[in-house]
Scaffold this active site. Structure first.
Site, PDB file in Angstrom:
ATOM      1  N   SER A 136       0.863  -1.171   0.000  1.00 18.03           N
ATOM      2  CA  SER A 136       0.000   0.000   0.000  1.00 18.03           C
ATOM      3  C   SER A 136       0.904   1.227   0.000  1.00 18.03           C
ATOM      4  O   SER A 136       1.728   1.387   0.895  1.00 18.03           O
ATOM      5  CB  SER A 136      -0.878  -0.020   1.254  1.00 18.03           C
ATOM      6  N   LYS A 164      -3.150   5.109  -2.721  1.00 15.92           N
ATOM      7  CA  LYS A 164      -4.199   5.823  -2.002  1.00 15.92           C
ATOM      8  C   LYS A 164      -4.701   6.951  -2.892  1.00 15.92           C
ATOM      9  O   LYS A 164      -3.902   7.614  -3.580  1.00 15.92           O
ATOM     10  CB  LYS A 164      -3.636   6.404  -0.703  1.00 15.92           C
ATOM     11  N   ASP A 189      -7.297   2.861  -3.084  1.00 16.52           N
ATOM     12  CA  ASP A 189      -8.029   2.898  -1.809  1.00 16.52           C
ATOM     13  C   ASP A 189      -8.338   4.349  -1.449  1.00 16.52           C
ATOM     14  O   ASP A 189      -7.426   5.171  -1.313  1.00 16.52           O
ATOM     15  CB  ASP A 189      -7.163   2.247  -0.714  1.00 16.52           C
ATOM     16  N   GLU A 214     -11.140   0.439  -3.313  1.00 12.72           N
ATOM     17  CA  GLU A 214     -11.408   0.122  -1.912  1.00 12.72           C
ATOM     18  C   GLU A 214     -12.095   1.294  -1.199  1.00 12.72           C
ATOM     19  O   GLU A 214     -11.631   2.431  -1.284  1.00 12.72           O
ATOM     20  CB  GLU A 214     -10.063  -0.216  -1.232  1.00 12.72           C
ATOM     21  N   LYS A 263      -9.354  -6.955   8.252  1.00  6.52           N
ATOM     22  CA  LYS A 263      -8.342  -6.497   9.199  1.00  6.52           C
ATOM     23  C   LYS A 263      -8.710  -7.043  10.570  1.00  6.52           C
ATOM     24  O   LYS A 263      -9.841  -6.845  11.023  1.00  6.52           O
ATOM     25  CB  LYS A 263      -8.294  -4.970   9.249  1.00  6.52           C
ATOM     26  N   GLY A 291      -3.788  -4.010   6.289  1.00  6.32           N
ATOM     27  CA  GLY A 291      -2.786  -3.657   7.295  1.00  6.32           C
ATOM     28  C   GLY A 291      -3.094  -2.315   7.914  1.00  6.32           C
ATOM     29  O   GLY A 291      -3.867  -1.519   7.357  1.00  6.32           O
TER      30      GLY A 291
END
Ligand code: OSB
Ligand code: MG
Length: 369
Positions: A136, A164, A189, A214, A263, A291
């Site tokens: 990520s 992101k 995400d 996401e 998660k 994570g």
């Protein structure tokens, strides 16, 4: 099994590089570790809250108080038939699942160590000997920097790249990443940075054959995600809004997503994570392990979790060195050239705590008696 001591420790660990999401930029983690003891054996859990209540409602300070005043007193000294007893004992606490999960995961680790078996076996995992890993990558100061980072992670062997996104750092950024890396497994995400009013804008992401998008919409929303999913080709993956197996079942029923990120902390520990996993598996929805910038203990727990059969997609669990100069476990978590992590075979979570290092970075410690 009876827990004789429950010790909370707060540590400070600077990140190797800041991590930026749509909601904040983090330079240094403030992590709570939970140590549980029974008959001379110890188990460890990591509380995965952030430093601010921006990912969900929890943060380091709230988790400390919930653990000290409500979770630990409830569990300490009781006769437990096993680790599966822990989550129900704290189920009357509304929310605060990461705080509750910090203790729950510690007891699973303890029980595995007492039985002399690896944690992954104890939770019913073991479907694979290596877990597939992605990374990520946070929002950067420039697209050039992002492209450089991606290049570096691909050279390290990682199997998929997650970037992101947020309004102003989305379609154009994804386009440039795709132009440069036309064939990589890529996803984005948003950490709840959009609303349904942005549907037309988000539809532009369909051009870039992302594996998934996401959590674009509300952190507590499933219904709007279902509406958005119906308008998109790209599968949605839900993160923030899936806190229980019931939420997963509702998301499936409403066709709100094609994939679920699990998660451990967000759902309150191993027992609920397994239930979410099972609901998704029965519905034909693949899952992967998310994570929360974990230190070694949380990282090791994630590795065990990702050996359950339906964790078929590369997750966000990656090497310690991407986050830490020195991790709190030995050896540090490392990846293979193929972008996988080999499952450790020792008892419990399978790594050794670096207690000396831990002492040096501990800023607060309290034993609940
Ligand atoms: O949404 O997955 C997320 C980090 C902090 C808060 C939320 C998220 C993340 C990550 C990082 O994406 C995952 C990791 O590398 O630990
Ligand atoms: Mg996420």
């Amino acid at each position: 099994m009876r827990l004789e001591h429950i010790t909370l420790r707060q540590i400070r660990m600077p990140l190797v590089h800041f991590f930026e999401t749509s909601f904040s930029r983090t330079y240094e983690r403030r992590i709570i570790l939970v140590e549980v003891e029974s008959q001379g054996a110890t188990g460890w859990g990591e509380v995965t809250v952030g430093e601010n209540p921006f990912y969900n409602e929890e943060w380091t300070e709230s988790a400390w108080l919930i653990l000290r005043d409500f979770v630990a007193p409830r569990v300490k000294g009781r006769d437990l038939a096993g680790a599966a007893d822990v989550a129900p004992l704290t189920a009357h606490i509304r929310g605060h699942r990461m705080a509750r999960g910090g203790l729950e995961t510690a007891v699973w680790d303890l029980e595995a160590r007492m039985a002399g078996i690896p944690l992954w076996r104890h939770i019913g995992g073991g479907a694979r000997r290596e877990i597939p890993c992605g990374v990520s990558i946070g929002i950067q100061d420039s697209v050039e920097q992002l492209l450089e980072k991606i290049e570096h992670e691909l050279a390290d062997g990682y199997q998929r790249i997650k970037i992101k996104i947020k309004p102003g750092w989305d379609v154009d950024v994804v386009r440039r990443v795709r132009e440069r890396f036309p064939t990589i497994k890529l996803m984005a995400d948003a950490n709840s940075a959009y609303t349904l009013a942005d549907a037309a804008h988000l539809r532009k992401l369909d051009d870039f054959y992302l594996m998934m998008i996401e959590q674009p919409l509300g952190h507590d929303d499933i219904i709007d995600h279902a509406e958005l999913q119906a308008q998109l080709q790209t599968p949605l993956c839900l993160d923030e809004c899936i806190r229980t197996a019931r939420h997963a079942a509702q998301a499936v029923k409403m066709r709100a997503c094609g994939i679920i990120n699990i998660k451990l902390g967000r759902v309150g520990g191993f027992a609920e994570a397994r239930r979410v996993h099972d609901v998704a598996q029965a519905a034909g929805i693949p899952v992967w392990c998310g994570g929360m910038l974990e230190a070694g203990v949380g990282r090791a727990h994630n590795i065990a979790l990702a050996t359950l059969p339906n964790f078929v997609l590369p997750g966000d669990v990656s090497a310690s060195k991407r986050y830490w100069k020195r991790d709190i476990i030995q050896p540090a978590v490392e990846t293979t050239a193929q972008g996988t992590i080999a499952i450790p075979d020792g008892p419990g979570f399978g790594y050794t705590l670096d207690r000396e290092y831990l002492r040096g970075i501990t800023i607060r410690e309290e034993t609940v008696s």
